[in-house]
Design a protein around this motif. Structure first.
Motif, short mmCIF file in Angstrom:
data_model
loop_
_atom_site.label_atom_id
_atom_site.label_comp_id
_atom_site.label_asym_id
_atom_site.label_seq_id
_atom_site.Cartn_x
_atom_site.Cartn_y
_atom_site.Cartn_z
N ARG A 44 16.19 17.70 5.28
CA ARG A 44 16.66 16.54 6.05
C ARG A 44 16.14 15.27 5.39
O ARG A 44 15.16 15.29 4.66
N THR A 82 14.43 20.10 11.11
CA THR A 82 15.33 19.07 11.60
C THR A 82 14.53 18.05 12.40
O THR A 82 13.48 18.36 12.96
N ARG A 88 14.05 10.55 17.41
CA ARG A 88 14.24 11.28 16.15
C ARG A 88 13.00 11.18 15.25
O ARG A 88 13.10 11.16 14.03
N GLN A 110 20.58 9.96 11.39
CA GLN A 110 21.55 10.61 12.28
C GLN A 110 22.49 11.47 11.46
O GLN A 110 23.06 11.00 10.47
N GLN A 111 22.66 12.71 11.83
CA GLN A 111 23.59 13.59 11.14
C GLN A 111 24.97 13.38 11.68
O GLN A 111 25.17 13.16 12.87
#
Length: 112
Positions: A44, A82, A88, A110-111
């Motif tokens: 990530r 993640t 986050r 942000q995915q």
């Protein structure tokens, strides 16, 4: 990432980088880093562009030029990670038999 090392003893354990051409195509790949110990199966990015990737001894953190910035050591092999939580800023780490989490002073991107 290439996790060929999980299937044969001399298989690769590298992460690769690719240039994006005109926002549509990928250029020729190059080795970004070789993960030691273990494999880079899950990774990530945080808001600074740092890469958090799985490894045999925990999570390895790299900057954009492949400099190893540090490690988050975990007592078993890590398969994935993640970012989560309301801000986050919590990294969830999936290991062989356990799920770990750690609060960080950064935020995952942000995915989509």
């Amino acid at each position: 990432s290439d996790t060929g090392g999980s299937h044969q003893w001399d298989g690769w354990h590298n992460s690769f980088a690719y240039d994006v051409i005109d926002g549509r195509a990928l250029g020729e790949g190059r080795v970004f880093t070789a993960i030691e110990p273990g494999l880079s199966d899950g990774f990530r990015l945080d808001k600074h562009g740092y890469i958090f990737t799985s490894a045999g001894d925990g999570i390895h953190v790299y900057d954009a030029d492949a400099t190893l910035l540090g490690k988050i050591l975990v007592p078993e092999k890590v398969a994935n990670c993640t970012f989560g939580g309301p801000n986050r800023d919590r990294l969830f780490i999936c290991a062989t038999t356990s799920l770990y989490s750690i609060s960080l002073n950064t935020q995952g991107v942000q995915q989509v």
